[in-house]
Design a protein around this motif. Structure first.
Motif, PDB file in Angstrom:
ATOM      1  N   ASP A  26       0.740  -0.968   0.008  1.00 53.45           N
ATOM      2  CA  ASP A  26      -0.011  -0.285  -0.027  1.00 53.45           C
ATOM      3  C   ASP A  26       0.715   1.345  -0.090  1.00 53.45           C
ATOM      4  OD1 ASP A  26      -1.538   2.146   1.242  1.00 53.45           O
ATOM      5  OD2 ASP A  26      -2.740   0.903   0.814  1.00 53.45           O
ATOM      6  N   GLY A  27       0.390   2.413  -0.497  1.00 51.50           N
ATOM      7  CA  GLY A  27       1.439   3.562  -0.788  1.00 51.50           C
ATOM      8  C   GLY A  27       1.626   4.019   0.548  1.00 51.50           C
ATOM      9  N   ALA A  28       0.741   3.849   1.274  1.00 50.97           N
ATOM     10  CA  ALA A  28       0.774   4.885   2.761  1.00 50.97           C
ATOM     11  C   ALA A  28       1.368   3.832   3.676  1.00 50.97           C
ATOM     12  CB  ALA A  28      -0.892   4.727   3.514  1.00 50.97           C
ATOM     13  N   MET A  29       2.430   3.266   3.716  1.00 53.18           N
ATOM     14  CA  MET A  29       3.164   2.157   4.222  1.00 53.18           C
ATOM     15  C   MET A  29       3.947   2.783   4.298  1.00 53.18           C
ATOM     16  SD  MET A  29       3.982  -1.970   3.769  1.00 53.18           S
ATOM     17  CE  MET A  29       5.337  -2.943   5.597  1.00 53.18           C
ATOM     18  N   THR A  30       4.588   2.783   5.640  1.00 51.23           N
ATOM     19  CA  THR A  30       5.652   3.618   6.153  1.00 51.23           C
ATOM     20  C   THR A  30       7.705   2.452   5.231  1.00 51.23           C
ATOM     21  OG1 THR A  30       6.494   2.576   8.053  1.00 51.23           O
ATOM     22  CG2 THR A  30       4.866   4.698   8.190  1.00 51.23           C
ATOM     23  N   ILE A  31       8.092   3.584   5.067  1.00 48.54           N
ATOM     24  CA  ILE A  31       9.277   2.997   4.490  1.00 48.54           C
ATOM     25  C   ILE A  31      10.150   2.178   5.084  1.00 48.54           C
ATOM     26  CG2 ILE A  31      11.764   3.634   3.309  1.00 48.54           C
ATOM     27  CD1 ILE A  31      10.513   6.035   2.545  1.00 48.54           C
ATOM     28  N   ARG A  32      10.106   2.524   6.838  1.00 44.20           N
ATOM     29  CA  ARG A  32      10.517   1.557   7.705  1.00 44.20           C
ATOM     30  C   ARG A  32      10.542   0.539   7.954  1.00 44.20           C
ATOM     31  NH1 ARG A  32      13.830   2.852  12.501  1.00 44.20           N
ATOM     32  NH2 ARG A  32      12.941   1.469  14.558  1.00 44.20           N
ATOM     33  N   ASP A  33       9.163   0.492   7.792  1.00 41.70           N
ATOM     34  CA  ASP A  33       8.534  -1.019   7.694  1.00 41.70           C
ATOM     35  C   ASP A  33       8.493  -1.764   6.405  1.00 41.70           C
ATOM     36  OD1 ASP A  33       7.429  -0.337  10.017  1.00 41.70           O
ATOM     37  OD2 ASP A  33       4.991   0.880   9.213  1.00 41.70           O
ATOM     38  N   ILE A  34       8.897  -1.159   5.998  1.00 36.18           N
ATOM     39  CA  ILE A  34       9.292  -2.079   4.266  1.00 36.18           C
ATOM     40  C   ILE A  34      10.546  -2.257   4.853  1.00 36.18           C
ATOM     41  CG2 ILE A  34       9.452  -2.009   2.313  1.00 36.18           C
ATOM     42  CD1 ILE A  34       7.726  -0.372   1.778  1.00 36.18           C
ATOM     43  N   ASN A  35      11.338  -1.582   5.014  1.00 33.96           N
ATOM     44  CA  ASN A  35      13.027  -2.004   5.165  1.00 33.96           C
ATOM     45  C   ASN A  35      12.957  -2.793   6.950  1.00 33.96           C
ATOM     46  OD1 ASN A  35      14.123  -0.302   3.486  1.00 33.96           O
ATOM     47  ND2 ASN A  35      13.974   0.989   5.387  1.00 33.96           N
ATOM     48  N   ARG A  36      12.257  -3.285   6.929  1.00 33.26           N
ATOM     49  CA  ARG A  36      11.923  -3.850   8.389  1.00 33.26           C
ATOM     50  C   ARG A  36      11.528  -5.427   8.066  1.00 33.26           C
ATOM     51  NH1 ARG A  36      10.506  -1.609  14.616  1.00 33.26           N
ATOM     52  NH2 ARG A  36      10.989  -4.027  15.042  1.00 33.26           N
ATOM     53  N   THR A  37      10.600  -5.411   7.295  1.00 34.06           N
ATOM     54  CA  THR A  37      10.213  -6.434   6.820  1.00 34.06           C
ATOM     55  C   THR A  37      11.200  -7.120   5.323  1.00 34.06           C
ATOM     56  OG1 THR A  37       7.887  -5.654   7.077  1.00 34.06           O
ATOM     57  CG2 THR A  37       7.858  -7.191   5.979  1.00 34.06           C
ATOM     58  N   CYS A  38      11.646  -6.491   5.007  1.00 37.74           N
ATOM     59  CA  CYS A  38      12.685  -7.293   3.711  1.00 37.74           C
ATOM     60  C   CYS A  38      13.994  -7.092   4.048  1.00 37.74           C
ATOM     61  CB  CYS A  38      11.832  -6.305   2.680  1.00 37.74           C
ATOM     62  SG  CYS A  38      10.772  -6.131   2.084  1.00 37.74           S
ATOM     63  N   ASP A  39      14.286  -6.344   5.257  1.00 41.70           N
ATOM     64  CA  ASP A  39      15.419  -6.460   5.334  1.00 41.70           C
ATOM     65  C   ASP A  39      16.337  -5.103   3.839  1.00 41.70           C
ATOM     66  OD1 ASP A  39      17.580  -6.569   6.783  1.00 41.70           O
ATOM     67  OD2 ASP A  39      18.373  -8.754   6.099  1.00 41.70           O
ATOM     68  N   TRP A  40      14.828  -4.535   3.781  1.00 48.55           N
ATOM     69  CA  TRP A  40      16.417  -3.306   2.785  1.00 48.55           C
ATOM     70  C   TRP A  40      16.434  -2.223   3.485  1.00 48.55           C
ATOM     71  CZ3 TRP A  40      11.789  -3.921  -1.762  1.00 48.55           C
ATOM     72  CH2 TRP A  40      11.590  -4.823  -2.563  1.00 48.55           C
ATOM     73  N   ASP A  41      16.834  -1.511   2.049  1.00 49.60           N
ATOM     74  CA  ASP A  41      17.967   0.239   2.653  1.00 49.60           C
ATOM     75  C   ASP A  41      16.962   0.756   2.013  1.00 49.60           C
ATOM     76  OD1 ASP A  41      18.838  -0.623   0.397  1.00 49.60           O
ATOM     77  OD2 ASP A  41      20.649  -0.620   1.206  1.00 49.60           O
ATOM     78  N   LEU A  42      16.119   1.025   2.087  1.00 54.79           N
ATOM     79  CA  LEU A  42      14.931   2.366   1.243  1.00 54.79           C
ATOM     80  C   LEU A  42      15.164   2.992   1.862  1.00 54.79           C
ATOM     81  CD1 LEU A  42      11.857   0.811  -0.383  1.00 54.79           C
ATOM     82  CD2 LEU A  42      13.420   1.826  -1.636  1.00 54.79           C
ATOM     83  N   PRO A  43      15.615   4.608   1.811  1.00 59.37           N
ATOM     84  CA  PRO A  43      15.843   5.753   2.640  1.00 59.37           C
ATOM     85  C   PRO A  43      14.289   6.333   2.846  1.00 59.37           C
ATOM     86  CG  PRO A  43      16.147   5.951   0.152  1.00 59.37           C
ATOM     87  CD  PRO A  43      16.483   5.152  -0.124  1.00 59.37           C
ATOM     88  N   ASP A  44      14.695   6.795   4.256  1.00 58.94           N
ATOM     89  CA  ASP A  44      13.579   7.874   4.601  1.00 58.94           C
ATOM     90  C   ASP A  44      13.725   8.843   5.539  1.00 58.94           C
ATOM     91  OD1 ASP A  44      15.133   7.206   6.811  1.00 58.94           O
ATOM     92  OD2 ASP A  44      13.308   6.022   8.523  1.00 58.94           O
ATOM     93  N   GLU A  45      14.641   9.791   4.672  1.00 56.97           N
ATOM     94  CA  GLU A  45      15.366  10.621   5.183  1.00 56.97           C
ATOM     95  C   GLU A  45      14.526  11.886   4.876  1.00 56.97           C
ATOM     96  OE1 GLU A  45      17.476   9.452   3.641  1.00 56.97           O
ATOM     97  OE2 GLU A  45      18.673   8.515   5.294  1.00 56.97           O
ATOM     98  N   GLU A  46      13.629  11.484   3.442  1.00 55.18           N
ATOM     99  CA  GLU A  46      12.889  13.050   2.694  1.00 55.18           C
ATOM    100  C   GLU A  46      11.247  12.180   2.785  1.00 55.18           C
ATOM    101  OE1 GLU A  46      14.282  15.544   1.783  1.00 55.18           O
ATOM    102  OE2 GLU A  46      16.362  15.067   2.079  1.00 55.18           O
ATOM    103  N   ALA A  47      10.622  11.509   3.325  1.00 58.87           N
ATOM    104  CA  ALA A  47       9.463  10.924   3.049  1.00 58.87           C
ATOM    105  C   ALA A  47       9.504   9.273   4.033  1.00 58.87           C
ATOM    106  CB  ALA A  47       9.215  10.182   1.201  1.00 58.87           C
ATOM    107  N   ASN A  48       8.756   9.337   4.699  1.00 57.60           N
ATOM    108  CA  ASN A  48       7.870   8.583   5.288  1.00 57.60           C
ATOM    109  C   ASN A  48       7.106   7.154   4.950  1.00 57.60           C
ATOM    110  OD1 ASN A  48       9.077  10.008   7.863  1.00 57.60           O
ATOM    111  ND2 ASN A  48       6.609  10.884   7.799  1.00 57.60           N
ATOM    112  N   THR A  49       6.457   7.604   3.592  1.00 59.02           N
ATOM    113  CA  THR A  49       6.019   6.116   3.217  1.00 59.02           C
ATOM    114  C   THR A  49       6.138   6.110   1.914  1.00 59.02           C
ATOM    115  OG1 THR A  49       4.149   7.681   1.952  1.00 59.02           O
ATOM    116  CG2 THR A  49       3.857   7.192   4.788  1.00 59.02           C
ATOM    117  N   ILE A  50       6.245   4.988   1.288  1.00 61.46           N
ATOM    118  CA  ILE A  50       6.452   4.711  -0.281  1.00 61.46           C
ATOM    119  C   ILE A  50       5.747   5.258  -0.859  1.00 61.46           C
ATOM    120  CG2 ILE A  50       4.529   2.680  -0.769  1.00 61.46           C
ATOM    121  CD1 ILE A  50       8.302   3.150  -1.015  1.00 61.46           C
TER     122      ILE A  50
END
Length: 437
Positions: free
Chosen positions: A369-393
């Motif tokens: 979902d577009g409203a899902m936070t980048i932090r949750d995606i990183n934690r779930t998938c063990d990724w490293d998407l940057p979250d400095e400029e935005a909170n959601t995907i």
């Protein structure tokens, strides 16, 4: 004859005395090398624990490591003194025994002896048992530091002077922040296999609360379920019963105008009293006024850190707060559960709506979902998407694209490919994310 005999005896005494002095100096060198490694490698947390249990050696070691610059300066000074003296005596001895070739031989022999017995062996022992070694050497090293401190202070001033000439700025009192040091240690142990992913996420999540704001995890105002205070009592009861939430904001006139918060337990008690405590039964609900049981709303700034907000919740014995910006406009809501989920992960109960936030299509691709936070995606998938400029995907896609994408548009940045699957008005509803590397 007696003179020759006395010369031989004197010769033997000189040789054996010099050899004994070299051995003693090598032992001192080993002690200084091992002490340096033990005191710098010892865990201050473990030493502090031992000190609290009454260990004087641990407290002494802690005091020594409080000023690492002075400690290392004194140990290195002592170590260099004994090494140079040992090398000088060895050169003298080997020159006496082998003539001019003794210099090269002394260099070779002393290099091997110092490397094996005065460097590698003591440091290997110290790094294997740093705390116990630190406790043993701390009394002597404390005395050495006290005796050599005047010379060390002069050396320290000279070092800083020359570094200043070279344009190097140093601050000996600067330390790595405790939270940063712990976080880096956790990440390191995870990479080495010593800490599981779930444990790492929980520990880092707890440490990260100080650096994150409520605006990053709040439920946006567009998704808040509210009750209109002017609605019919039966309609209010139906909405409250059908809602999966225990606490629901109440507004009057304008959804921005929050005048109270309804708690399901208060509603249940009131309805029970009105129905069972009255001869009118269900008809008595026509006189129900939701404002009579509404709690006073609790507002918090969107810039409040999660750590501070959790403390506020615990102090107020409250679980629910409405988030406003600097102008007082409603931005969203946050609960204690939201903050706890940043530590332990998603918390679901039997009344939560079953929603799969992350749909995996393969190991490197997900649909979210577009409203899902980048932090949750990183934690779930063990990724490293940057979250400095935005909170959601969705926010990240819009920020990088500098426009609101249409359905089917594809973007690639930060090593990932983003495809907009669906859009609802100006909101990105679904996004496919594919990890390229």
């Amino acid at each position: 004859m007696e003179t020759a005999t006395s010369e031989i005896v004197s010769w033997d005494i000189t040789i054996w005395g010099t050899m004994a002095a070299i051995v003693a100096l090598l032992l001192l060198s080993a002690f200084f090398s091992g002490s340096e490694t033990a005191l710098t490698a010892a865990s201050r947390a473990k030493l502090n624990g031992l000190a609290e249990k009454g260990s004087k050696g641990a407290q002494r070691a802690l005091n020594l490591t409080d000023d690492n610059e002075r400690l290392i300066g004194a140990v290195l000074l002592g170590n260099n003194l004994v090494n140079i003296l040992a090398a000088s005596l060895a050169t003298s001895l080997f020159t006496l025994l082998f003539g001019n070739s003794g210099v090269a031989l002394a260099t070779l022999v002393m290099t091997l002896l110092v490397l094996i017995f005065a460097e590698v062996m003591p440091k290997t022992y110290a790094i294997t048992n740093p705390e116990s070694a630190a406790l043993k050497v701390s009394p002597i090293i404390a005395l050495v530091v006290r005796v050599l401190s005047p010379i060390v202070n002069v050396v320290r001033l000279l070092v800083r002077f020359f570094l200043r000439i070279l344009g190097v700025k140093i601050d000996p009192d600067t330390r790595i922040l405790a939270h940063q040091e712990i976080a880096e240690a956790i990440a390191l142990h995870h990479s080495e296999g010593g800490v599981q992913k779930d444990d790492r996420d929980r520990l880092l999540g707890a440490l990260d609360l100080k650096h994150r704001e409520v605006a990053e995890i709040m439920l946006h105002r567009s998704n808040i379920e509210m009750i209109d205070a002017a609605a019919d009592p039966n309609q209010i009861l139906t909405q409250a019963l059908q809602s999966p939430y225990t606490r629901i904001p109440i507004f009057k006139g304008n959804p921005e105008n929050i005048i109270g918060v309804l708690h399901a337990k208060d509603l249940l008690r009131t309805v029970d009293t009105m129905v069972r405590g009255s001869h009118e039964g269900l008809e008595s609900l026509e006189n129900f006024d939701i404002l009579d049981i509404a709690m006073e709303p609790y507002f918090v700034p969107d810039s409040t850190s999660l750590d501070d907000q959790m403390r506020n919740f615990l102090r107020r014995k409250s679980h629910f707060a409405l988030v406003v910006d600097e102008y007082g406009s409603l931005q969203g809501l946050i609960t204690l559960e939201d903050i706890l989920e940043e530590i332990v992960g998603e918390i679901a109960d039997e009344h939560d709506r079953d929603e799969d936030e992350v749909e995996r299509t393969n190991e490197s691709e997900i649909i979210v979902d577009g409203a899902m936070t980048i932090r949750d995606i990183n934690r779930t998938c063990d990724w490293d998407l940057p979250d400095e400029e935005a909170n959601t995907i969705a926010g990240l896609v819009i920020y990088e694209a500098q426009t609101i994408p249409t359905e089917g548009q594809i973007f690639s940045f930060h090593g990932y490919r983003f495809e907009v699957i669906s859009r609802e008005q100006n909101r990105i509803a679904k996004v496919r994310v594919h990890r390229l590397s």
